[in-house]
Scaffold this active site. Sequence first.
Site, mmCIF file in Angstrom:
data_model
loop_
_atom_site.group_PDB
_atom_site.id
_atom_site.type_symbol
_atom_site.label_atom_id
_atom_site.label_comp_id
_atom_site.label_asym_id
_atom_site.label_seq_id
_atom_site.Cartn_x
_atom_site.Cartn_y
_atom_site.Cartn_z
ATOM 1 N N ARG A 181 0.823 -1.217 0.000
ATOM 2 C CA ARG A 181 0.000 0.000 0.000
ATOM 3 C C ARG A 181 0.855 1.265 0.000
ATOM 4 O O ARG A 181 0.463 2.276 -0.592
ATOM 5 C CB ARG A 181 -0.936 -0.016 1.203
ATOM 6 C CG ARG A 181 -2.038 -1.026 0.981
ATOM 7 C CD ARG A 181 -3.012 -1.065 2.105
ATOM 8 N NE ARG A 181 -4.168 -1.849 1.701
ATOM 9 C CZ ARG A 181 -4.985 -2.470 2.521
ATOM 10 N NH1 ARG A 181 -4.781 -2.391 3.828
ATOM 11 N NH2 ARG A 181 -6.008 -3.150 2.074
ATOM 12 N N GLY A 232 -13.978 -4.266 -0.091
ATOM 13 C CA GLY A 232 -15.337 -3.761 0.126
ATOM 14 C C GLY A 232 -15.691 -2.659 -0.848
ATOM 15 O O GLY A 232 -16.791 -2.625 -1.405
ATOM 16 N N LYS A 261 -20.364 -16.473 1.159
ATOM 17 C CA LYS A 261 -21.793 -16.243 1.391
ATOM 18 C C LYS A 261 -22.505 -15.519 0.258
ATOM 19 O O LYS A 261 -22.021 -14.521 -0.257
ATOM 20 C CB LYS A 261 -21.967 -15.419 2.674
ATOM 21 C CG LYS A 261 -21.673 -16.222 3.937
ATOM 22 C CD LYS A 261 -22.006 -15.423 5.172
ATOM 23 C CE LYS A 261 -23.489 -15.400 5.456
ATOM 24 N NZ LYS A 261 -23.805 -14.534 6.619
ATOM 25 N N GLY A 301 -9.687 -7.778 -2.076
ATOM 26 C CA GLY A 301 -9.900 -8.820 -1.077
ATOM 27 C C GLY A 301 -9.203 -10.120 -1.395
ATOM 28 O O GLY A 301 -8.049 -10.138 -1.826
HETATM 29 P P1 AMP Z 1 -15.690 -14.114 0.999
HETATM 30 O O1 AMP Z 1 -15.049 -13.408 2.146
HETATM 31 O O2 AMP Z 1 -17.174 -14.175 1.067
HETATM 32 O O3 AMP Z 1 -15.174 -13.663 -0.341
HETATM 33 O O4 AMP Z 1 -15.264 -15.639 1.165
HETATM 34 C C1 AMP Z 1 -13.936 -16.052 1.074
HETATM 35 C C2 AMP Z 1 -13.805 -17.340 1.808
HETATM 36 O O5 AMP Z 1 -14.671 -18.301 1.249
HETATM 37 C C3 AMP Z 1 -12.416 -17.902 1.730
HETATM 38 O O6 AMP Z 1 -11.822 -17.854 2.993
HETATM 39 C C4 AMP Z 1 -12.646 -19.340 1.276
HETATM 40 O O7 AMP Z 1 -11.920 -20.270 2.032
HETATM 41 C C5 AMP Z 1 -14.124 -19.556 1.521
HETATM 42 N N1 AMP Z 1 -14.660 -20.592 0.635
HETATM 43 C C6 AMP Z 1 -14.558 -20.657 -0.692
HETATM 44 N N2 AMP Z 1 -15.135 -21.787 -1.153
HETATM 45 C C7 AMP Z 1 -15.613 -22.453 -0.090
HETATM 46 C C8 AMP Z 1 -16.291 -23.699 0.071
HETATM 47 N N3 AMP Z 1 -16.600 -24.456 -0.967
HETATM 48 N N4 AMP Z 1 -16.637 -24.050 1.321
HETATM 49 C C9 AMP Z 1 -16.323 -23.271 2.364
HETATM 50 N N5 AMP Z 1 -15.691 -22.097 2.287
HETATM 51 C C10 AMP Z 1 -15.325 -21.684 1.061
#
Ligand code: AMP
Length: 399
Positions: free
Chosen positions: A36, A379, A203, A356
Amino acid sequence: MKKTIKDIDVKGKIVLVRCDFNVPLNDDGVITDDTRIVGALPTIQYLIGEGAKIILMSHLGRPDGAPSEAFSLRPVAEALTKKLGRPVWFESVAAVVDEEVKAKAASLLPGEVMLLENTRFRKEEDCKDKDAQRPFAEQLASLAEVYVNDAFGSAHRHHASTAGVADYIPAVSGFLIEKEVKFLGEALENPKRPFVAILGGAKVADKIKVIENLLKKVDTLLIGGGMAYTFLKAEGFEVGRSILDAESLDLAKSLIEKAKEENAELLLPVDVNAAAAFENDAPAFIRNADEIPPDLMGLDIGPETIGLFADRIAAAGTVFWNGPMGVFEMPAFAAGTRAVAEAMAASGAVTVIGGGDSAAAVEQFGLADKMTHVSTGGGASLEFMEGKTLPGIAVIADR
Ligand code: AMP
Protein backbone atom coordinates in the site's frame (compact mmCIF):
# COMPACT_ATOMS: atom_id res chain seq x y z
CA MET A 1 -14.89 11.89 -15.41
CA LYS A 2 -13.53 12.94 -12.07
CA LYS A 3 -10.88 15.65 -11.74
CA THR A 4 -7.40 14.40 -10.92
CA ILE A 5 -4.26 16.11 -9.64
CA LYS A 6 -3.28 16.61 -13.28
CA ASP A 7 -6.31 18.82 -13.88
CA ILE A 8 -5.29 21.47 -11.34
CA ASP A 9 -2.26 23.60 -10.58
CA VAL A 10 -0.73 22.38 -7.33
CA LYS A 11 2.50 24.37 -7.49
CA GLY A 12 3.17 25.97 -4.12
CA LYS A 13 -0.22 24.82 -2.82
CA ILE A 14 -0.70 22.96 0.44
CA VAL A 15 -2.24 19.65 -0.56
CA LEU A 16 -3.90 17.26 1.89
CA VAL A 17 -3.70 13.70 0.56
CA ARG A 18 -5.80 10.83 1.95
CA CYS A 19 -3.74 7.69 1.41
CA ASP A 20 -4.39 4.09 2.35
CA PHE A 21 -1.49 3.33 4.69
CA ASN A 22 -3.48 0.66 6.54
CA VAL A 23 -0.51 -1.72 6.39
CA PRO A 24 -0.07 -4.97 8.34
CA LEU A 25 2.35 -4.69 11.28
CA ASN A 26 3.87 -7.54 13.29
CA ASP A 27 4.08 -7.58 17.10
CA ASP A 28 7.31 -5.57 16.95
CA GLY A 29 5.62 -2.83 14.93
CA VAL A 30 7.45 -3.81 11.73
CA ILE A 31 5.57 -3.44 8.43
CA THR A 32 5.17 -6.94 6.95
CA ASP A 33 3.75 -5.89 3.57
CA ASP A 34 4.44 -2.45 2.09
CA THR A 35 2.30 -2.83 -1.06
CA ARG A 36 0.00 0.00 0.00
CA ILE A 37 2.91 2.37 0.65
CA VAL A 38 4.44 1.55 -2.72
CA GLY A 39 1.03 2.05 -4.34
CA ALA A 40 0.78 5.57 -2.93
CA LEU A 41 4.20 6.69 -4.23
CA PRO A 42 3.24 7.79 -7.79
CA THR A 43 0.77 10.38 -6.49
CA ILE A 44 3.18 11.64 -3.82
CA GLN A 45 6.13 11.79 -6.21
CA TYR A 46 4.08 13.66 -8.80
CA LEU A 47 3.07 16.22 -6.19
CA ILE A 48 6.70 16.61 -5.08
CA GLY A 49 7.74 17.09 -8.71
CA GLU A 50 5.07 19.78 -9.18
CA GLY A 51 6.31 21.70 -6.14
CA ALA A 52 3.27 21.09 -3.93
CA LYS A 53 3.50 21.21 -0.13
CA ILE A 54 2.28 17.80 0.93
CA ILE A 55 0.34 16.66 3.99
CA LEU A 56 -0.41 12.93 4.01
CA MET A 57 -3.06 11.28 6.17
CA SER A 58 -4.47 7.77 6.66
CA HIS A 59 -6.10 5.48 9.14
CA LEU A 60 -4.36 2.37 10.48
CA GLY A 61 -6.31 -0.50 12.02
CA ARG A 62 -9.10 0.09 14.50
CA PRO A 63 -7.87 2.05 17.50
CA ASP A 64 -11.53 3.05 18.09
CA GLY A 65 -10.74 6.64 18.98
CA ALA A 66 -8.25 5.53 21.64
CA PRO A 67 -4.75 6.59 20.61
CA SER A 68 -2.01 4.03 21.24
CA GLU A 69 1.54 3.42 20.05
CA ALA A 70 0.44 0.08 18.55
CA PHE A 71 -1.67 1.96 15.97
CA SER A 72 0.76 4.82 15.35
CA LEU A 73 1.69 5.67 11.75
CA ARG A 74 5.32 6.24 12.82
CA PRO A 75 6.57 3.07 11.01
CA VAL A 76 4.87 4.36 7.85
CA ALA A 77 6.62 7.75 8.18
CA GLU A 78 9.95 5.92 8.47
CA ALA A 79 9.20 3.70 5.45
CA LEU A 80 8.12 6.72 3.40
CA THR A 81 11.28 8.61 4.33
CA LYS A 82 13.34 5.74 2.91
CA LYS A 83 11.25 5.24 -0.21
CA LEU A 84 10.98 8.92 -1.11
CA GLY A 85 14.62 9.58 -0.25
CA ARG A 86 13.62 12.67 1.72
CA PRO A 87 12.52 13.31 5.30
CA VAL A 88 8.83 12.90 6.04
CA TRP A 89 7.96 15.03 9.08
CA PHE A 90 5.88 13.18 11.67
CA GLU A 91 4.82 13.82 15.25
CA SER A 92 2.71 11.26 17.12
CA VAL A 93 -0.07 13.57 18.25
CA ALA A 94 -3.10 11.97 19.90
CA ALA A 95 -5.34 14.77 18.64
CA VAL A 96 -3.95 14.28 15.09
CA VAL A 97 -4.06 18.07 14.63
CA ASP A 98 -2.57 20.41 17.27
CA GLU A 99 -0.77 23.76 17.28
CA GLU A 100 2.57 22.21 16.33
CA VAL A 101 1.04 20.30 13.42
CA LYS A 102 -0.73 23.46 12.23
CA ALA A 103 2.50 25.45 12.42
CA LYS A 104 4.39 22.77 10.49
CA ALA A 105 1.69 22.60 7.79
CA ALA A 106 1.77 26.37 7.37
CA SER A 107 5.55 26.46 7.08
CA LEU A 108 6.00 23.60 4.58
CA LEU A 109 8.22 24.44 1.62
CA PRO A 110 7.46 23.24 -1.94
CA GLY A 111 8.31 19.51 -2.19
CA GLU A 112 8.26 18.99 1.58
CA VAL A 113 6.18 16.13 2.99
CA MET A 114 4.57 15.57 6.39
CA LEU A 115 2.38 12.73 7.65
CA LEU A 116 -0.40 13.18 10.19
CA GLU A 117 -1.00 10.62 12.94
CA ASN A 118 -3.66 7.89 12.47
CA THR A 119 -6.93 9.70 11.71
CA ARG A 120 -8.80 7.07 13.75
CA PHE A 121 -7.11 8.39 16.90
CA ARG A 122 -10.04 10.82 16.76
CA LYS A 123 -13.40 9.19 17.36
CA GLU A 124 -15.07 11.83 15.14
CA GLU A 125 -13.23 10.37 12.13
CA ASP A 126 -15.55 7.43 11.58
CA CYS A 127 -18.52 8.04 13.85
CA LYS A 128 -21.86 7.13 12.27
CA ASP A 129 -23.32 10.61 12.60
CA LYS A 130 -21.90 12.64 9.72
CA ASP A 131 -22.53 15.93 11.52
CA ALA A 132 -20.36 14.76 14.39
CA GLN A 133 -17.52 14.21 11.89
CA ARG A 134 -17.64 17.86 10.85
CA PRO A 135 -15.41 19.59 13.41
CA PHE A 136 -12.57 17.16 12.71
CA ALA A 137 -13.11 17.36 8.95
CA GLU A 138 -12.98 21.15 9.14
CA GLN A 139 -9.84 21.05 11.25
CA LEU A 140 -8.11 18.77 8.73
CA ALA A 141 -9.25 20.89 5.80
CA SER A 142 -8.02 24.09 7.47
CA LEU A 143 -4.46 22.79 7.18
CA ALA A 144 -4.54 22.81 3.38
CA GLU A 145 -5.87 24.39 0.18
CA VAL A 146 -6.68 21.28 -1.85
CA TYR A 147 -7.86 17.76 -0.92
CA VAL A 148 -6.60 14.76 -2.87
CA ASN A 149 -8.34 11.45 -2.28
CA ASP A 150 -6.19 8.47 -3.18
CA ALA A 151 -7.51 5.92 -0.67
CA PHE A 152 -9.82 3.72 -2.71
CA GLY A 153 -10.00 1.06 0.00
CA SER A 154 -11.78 3.58 2.27
CA ALA A 155 -13.79 5.37 -0.41
CA HIS A 156 -16.96 3.41 0.40
CA ARG A 157 -17.02 4.99 3.86
CA HIS A 158 -18.08 8.53 4.64
CA HIS A 159 -15.45 9.54 7.18
CA ALA A 160 -14.02 12.93 8.08
CA SER A 161 -10.80 12.20 6.16
CA THR A 162 -12.34 10.38 3.17
CA ALA A 163 -15.27 12.65 2.34
CA GLY A 164 -15.95 15.21 5.09
CA VAL A 165 -12.93 17.41 4.26
CA ALA A 166 -14.33 18.04 0.77
CA ASP A 167 -17.05 20.23 2.31
CA TYR A 168 -14.37 22.83 2.98
CA ILE A 169 -11.72 22.64 0.22
CA PRO A 170 -11.80 21.54 -3.45
CA ALA A 171 -11.32 17.80 -4.00
CA VAL A 172 -9.56 15.87 -6.78
CA SER A 173 -8.43 12.27 -7.10
CA GLY A 174 -4.92 10.88 -7.01
CA PHE A 175 -3.61 8.34 -9.50
CA LEU A 176 -4.76 5.26 -7.55
CA ILE A 177 -8.40 6.32 -7.41
CA GLU A 178 -8.23 7.50 -11.01
CA LYS A 179 -7.14 4.00 -12.07
CA GLU A 180 -9.79 2.27 -9.96
CA VAL A 181 -12.59 4.43 -11.35
CA LYS A 182 -11.32 3.97 -14.90
CA PHE A 183 -11.12 0.16 -14.88
CA LEU A 184 -14.05 -0.67 -12.60
CA GLY A 185 -16.15 2.03 -14.27
CA GLU A 186 -15.32 0.87 -17.80
CA ALA A 187 -16.09 -2.75 -16.91
CA LEU A 188 -19.54 -1.69 -15.74
CA GLU A 189 -20.42 0.96 -18.27
CA ASN A 190 -18.59 0.12 -21.46
CA PRO A 191 -17.12 -3.40 -21.30
CA LYS A 192 -15.44 -5.02 -24.25
CA ARG A 193 -17.72 -8.00 -24.93
CA PRO A 194 -18.29 -10.75 -24.12
CA PHE A 195 -18.27 -9.50 -20.52
CA VAL A 196 -17.73 -12.40 -18.11
CA ALA A 197 -17.98 -11.97 -14.34
CA ILE A 198 -16.81 -14.62 -11.91
CA LEU A 199 -18.07 -14.57 -8.35
CA GLY A 200 -17.09 -16.81 -5.49
CA GLY A 201 -16.47 -16.64 -1.79
CA ALA A 202 -18.41 -17.93 1.14
CA LYS A 203 -21.79 -16.24 1.39
CA VAL A 204 -24.49 -15.37 -1.14
CA ALA A 205 -25.92 -12.75 1.21
CA ASP A 206 -22.76 -10.60 0.91
CA LYS A 207 -22.90 -10.61 -2.88
CA ILE A 208 -26.60 -10.29 -3.68
CA LYS A 209 -26.48 -6.66 -4.73
CA VAL A 210 -23.41 -7.15 -6.86
CA ILE A 211 -25.00 -10.17 -8.56
CA GLU A 212 -28.18 -8.19 -9.22
CA ASN A 213 -26.27 -5.32 -10.78
CA LEU A 214 -23.88 -7.53 -12.77
CA LEU A 215 -26.74 -9.59 -14.23
CA LYS A 216 -27.88 -6.41 -15.99
CA LYS A 217 -24.43 -5.91 -17.52
CA VAL A 218 -22.75 -9.25 -18.18
CA ASP A 219 -23.01 -11.79 -20.96
CA THR A 220 -21.98 -14.61 -18.63
CA LEU A 221 -21.86 -14.95 -14.85
CA LEU A 222 -19.78 -17.82 -13.47
CA ILE A 223 -20.50 -18.75 -9.86
CA GLY A 224 -18.06 -20.82 -7.81
CA GLY A 225 -16.83 -20.99 -4.23
CA GLY A 226 -18.99 -21.57 -1.18
CA MET A 227 -21.87 -19.52 -2.52
CA ALA A 228 -22.36 -21.91 -5.46
CA TYR A 229 -23.91 -24.53 -3.14
CA THR A 230 -26.82 -22.27 -2.26
CA PHE A 231 -27.50 -21.87 -5.99
CA LEU A 232 -27.13 -25.63 -6.60
CA LYS A 233 -29.60 -26.29 -3.79
CA ALA A 234 -31.94 -23.69 -5.27
CA GLU A 235 -31.79 -25.69 -8.52
CA GLY A 236 -33.04 -28.69 -6.54
CA PHE A 237 -29.74 -30.56 -6.03
CA GLU A 238 -28.57 -32.06 -2.75
CA VAL A 239 -25.30 -30.50 -1.65
CA GLY A 240 -24.35 -32.83 1.23
CA ARG A 241 -22.49 -31.02 3.98
CA SER A 242 -21.33 -28.17 1.73
CA ILE A 243 -21.61 -24.64 3.10
CA LEU A 244 -25.21 -23.49 2.63
CA ASP A 245 -26.67 -20.05 3.11
CA ALA A 246 -30.18 -21.41 3.79
CA GLU A 247 -31.69 -17.96 4.36
CA SER A 248 -30.64 -16.93 0.85
CA LEU A 249 -32.22 -19.91 -0.96
CA ASP A 250 -35.22 -17.96 -2.23
CA LEU A 251 -32.96 -15.16 -3.27
CA ALA A 252 -30.76 -17.55 -5.20
CA LYS A 253 -33.88 -18.83 -6.98
CA SER A 254 -34.93 -15.31 -7.90
CA LEU A 255 -31.42 -14.49 -9.14
CA ILE A 256 -31.52 -17.56 -11.40
CA GLU A 257 -34.85 -16.24 -12.78
CA LYS A 258 -33.42 -12.75 -13.15
CA ALA A 259 -30.51 -14.11 -15.19
CA LYS A 260 -33.04 -15.59 -17.62
CA GLU A 261 -34.95 -12.29 -17.84
CA GLU A 262 -31.72 -10.41 -18.52
CA ASN A 263 -30.58 -12.99 -21.08
CA ALA A 264 -27.42 -13.48 -19.08
CA GLU A 265 -25.84 -16.91 -19.05
CA LEU A 266 -25.47 -18.06 -15.44
CA LEU A 267 -23.15 -21.04 -15.00
CA LEU A 268 -22.84 -23.04 -11.80
CA PRO A 269 -20.24 -25.75 -11.10
CA VAL A 270 -20.94 -29.05 -12.85
CA ASP A 271 -18.52 -30.94 -10.64
CA VAL A 272 -16.79 -30.33 -7.33
CA ASN A 273 -13.80 -31.50 -5.32
CA ALA A 274 -15.32 -32.68 -2.06
CA ALA A 275 -14.13 -34.06 1.27
CA ALA A 276 -15.69 -35.33 4.50
CA ALA A 277 -13.76 -32.83 6.62
CA PHE A 278 -12.75 -29.16 6.31
CA GLU A 279 -9.07 -30.12 6.29
CA ASN A 280 -6.27 -29.84 3.77
CA ASP A 281 -5.28 -33.50 4.07
CA ALA A 282 -8.81 -34.92 4.13
CA PRO A 283 -9.23 -37.50 1.32
CA ALA A 284 -10.82 -35.65 -1.60
CA PHE A 285 -13.23 -36.91 -4.25
CA ILE A 286 -14.42 -35.43 -7.54
CA ARG A 287 -18.22 -35.61 -7.65
CA ASN A 288 -20.84 -34.31 -10.06
CA ALA A 289 -22.45 -31.18 -8.67
CA ASP A 290 -25.89 -32.86 -8.74
CA GLU A 291 -24.59 -35.94 -6.91
CA ILE A 292 -22.78 -34.67 -3.82
CA PRO A 293 -23.17 -37.46 -1.24
CA PRO A 294 -24.62 -36.59 2.19
CA ASP A 295 -21.29 -37.10 4.00
CA LEU A 296 -19.18 -34.83 1.73
CA MET A 297 -18.73 -31.08 1.40
CA GLY A 298 -17.65 -29.35 -1.78
CA LEU A 299 -14.45 -27.44 -1.10
CA ASP A 300 -13.41 -26.52 -4.65
CA ILE A 301 -14.77 -26.56 -8.19
CA GLY A 302 -13.92 -29.75 -10.10
CA PRO A 303 -11.90 -30.28 -13.31
CA GLU A 304 -14.86 -30.19 -15.70
CA THR A 305 -16.01 -26.90 -14.20
CA ILE A 306 -12.48 -25.52 -14.47
CA GLY A 307 -12.54 -26.37 -18.19
CA LEU A 308 -15.97 -24.80 -18.65
CA PHE A 309 -15.04 -21.59 -16.80
CA ALA A 310 -11.63 -21.39 -18.55
CA ASP A 311 -13.37 -21.59 -21.97
CA ARG A 312 -15.64 -18.68 -21.15
CA ILE A 313 -12.70 -16.66 -19.82
CA ALA A 314 -10.60 -17.40 -22.93
CA ALA A 315 -13.37 -16.09 -25.19
CA ALA A 316 -14.10 -12.98 -23.09
CA GLY A 317 -13.44 -9.34 -23.93
CA THR A 318 -13.66 -8.29 -20.29
CA VAL A 319 -13.41 -10.41 -17.14
CA PHE A 320 -14.26 -9.21 -13.64
CA TRP A 321 -13.48 -11.56 -10.75
CA ASN A 322 -14.33 -11.40 -7.06
CA GLY A 323 -14.15 -14.27 -4.59
CA PRO A 324 -12.23 -17.56 -4.53
CA MET A 325 -13.57 -20.69 -6.26
CA GLY A 326 -12.82 -22.86 -3.23
CA VAL A 327 -11.02 -22.93 0.08
CA PHE A 328 -7.86 -21.64 -1.59
CA GLU A 329 -6.09 -21.18 1.75
CA MET A 330 -5.73 -24.99 1.75
CA PRO A 331 -3.39 -26.06 -1.10
CA ALA A 332 -5.49 -29.21 -1.70
CA PHE A 333 -8.49 -27.01 -2.60
CA ALA A 334 -6.76 -24.13 -4.37
CA ALA A 335 -6.78 -25.61 -7.90
CA GLY A 336 -10.02 -23.96 -9.03
CA THR A 337 -8.98 -20.53 -7.81
CA ARG A 338 -5.54 -20.93 -9.38
CA ALA A 339 -7.04 -22.10 -12.68
CA VAL A 340 -9.32 -19.06 -12.90
CA ALA A 341 -6.37 -16.76 -12.18
CA GLU A 342 -4.25 -18.52 -14.82
CA ALA A 343 -7.03 -18.45 -17.42
CA MET A 344 -7.45 -14.71 -16.82
CA ALA A 345 -3.71 -14.09 -17.06
CA ALA A 346 -3.55 -16.00 -20.34
CA SER A 347 -6.61 -14.40 -21.93
CA GLY A 348 -6.32 -11.35 -24.12
CA ALA A 349 -9.23 -9.80 -22.22
CA VAL A 350 -9.34 -6.73 -20.04
CA THR A 351 -8.96 -8.41 -16.64
CA VAL A 352 -10.13 -6.74 -13.45
CA ILE A 353 -9.67 -8.27 -10.01
CA GLY A 354 -11.99 -6.91 -7.34
CA GLY A 355 -9.84 -6.67 -4.20
CA GLY A 356 -9.90 -8.82 -1.08
CA ASP A 357 -9.34 -12.56 -1.36
CA SER A 358 -9.08 -12.67 -5.15
CA ALA A 359 -6.39 -9.96 -5.09
CA ALA A 360 -4.55 -11.94 -2.39
CA ALA A 361 -4.89 -15.09 -4.53
CA VAL A 362 -3.41 -13.56 -7.71
CA GLU A 363 -0.57 -12.11 -5.60
CA GLN A 364 0.02 -15.54 -4.06
CA PHE A 365 0.13 -17.16 -7.51
CA GLY A 366 2.52 -14.49 -8.83
CA LEU A 367 0.01 -13.42 -11.49
CA ALA A 368 -0.89 -9.90 -10.31
CA ASP A 369 1.23 -8.15 -12.94
CA LYS A 370 -0.50 -10.18 -15.68
CA MET A 371 -3.86 -8.56 -14.88
CA THR A 372 -5.09 -5.28 -16.35
CA HIS A 373 -6.12 -4.05 -12.91
CA VAL A 374 -6.03 -5.46 -9.39
CA SER A 375 -8.27 -3.36 -7.20
CA THR A 376 -6.82 -2.10 -3.92
CA GLY A 377 -10.19 -2.14 -2.17
CA GLY A 378 -12.18 -5.28 -1.35
CA GLY A 379 -15.34 -3.76 0.13
CA ALA A 380 -15.00 -0.63 -2.00
CA SER A 381 -14.70 -2.50 -5.29
CA LEU A 382 -17.73 -4.65 -4.46
CA GLU A 383 -19.83 -1.59 -3.61
CA PHE A 384 -18.62 0.06 -6.82
CA MET A 385 -19.71 -3.01 -8.80
CA GLU A 386 -23.09 -2.89 -7.02
CA GLY A 387 -23.53 0.41 -8.86
CA LYS A 388 -23.39 2.43 -5.64
CA THR A 389 -21.89 5.89 -5.52
CA LEU A 390 -18.98 5.74 -3.10
CA PRO A 391 -18.91 8.75 -0.73
CA GLY A 392 -15.15 9.27 -1.14
CA ILE A 393 -15.55 9.43 -4.92
CA ALA A 394 -18.81 11.38 -4.98
CA VAL A 395 -17.05 14.35 -3.33
CA ILE A 396 -14.43 14.60 -6.09
CA ALA A 397 -15.20 17.38 -8.55
CA ASP A 398 -16.25 16.41 -12.08
CA ARG A 399 -14.14 17.52 -15.01
P1 AMP B 1 -15.69 -14.11 1.00
O1 AMP B 1 -15.05 -13.41 2.15
O2 AMP B 1 -17.17 -14.18 1.07
O3 AMP B 1 -15.17 -13.66 -0.34
O4 AMP B 1 -15.26 -15.64 1.17
C1 AMP B 1 -13.94 -16.05 1.07
C2 AMP B 1 -13.80 -17.34 1.81
O5 AMP B 1 -14.67 -18.30 1.25
C3 AMP B 1 -12.42 -17.90 1.73
O6 AMP B 1 -11.82 -17.85 2.99
C4 AMP B 1 -12.65 -19.34 1.28
O7 AMP B 1 -11.92 -20.27 2.03
C5 AMP B 1 -14.12 -19.56 1.52
N1 AMP B 1 -14.66 -20.59 0.63
C6 AMP B 1 -14.56 -20.66 -0.69
N2 AMP B 1 -15.14 -21.79 -1.15
C7 AMP B 1 -15.61 -22.45 -0.09
C8 AMP B 1 -16.29 -23.70 0.07
N3 AMP B 1 -16.60 -24.46 -0.97
N4 AMP B 1 -16.64 -24.05 1.32
C9 AMP B 1 -16.32 -23.27 2.36
N5 AMP B 1 -15.69 -22.10 2.29
C10 AMP B 1 -15.33 -21.68 1.06
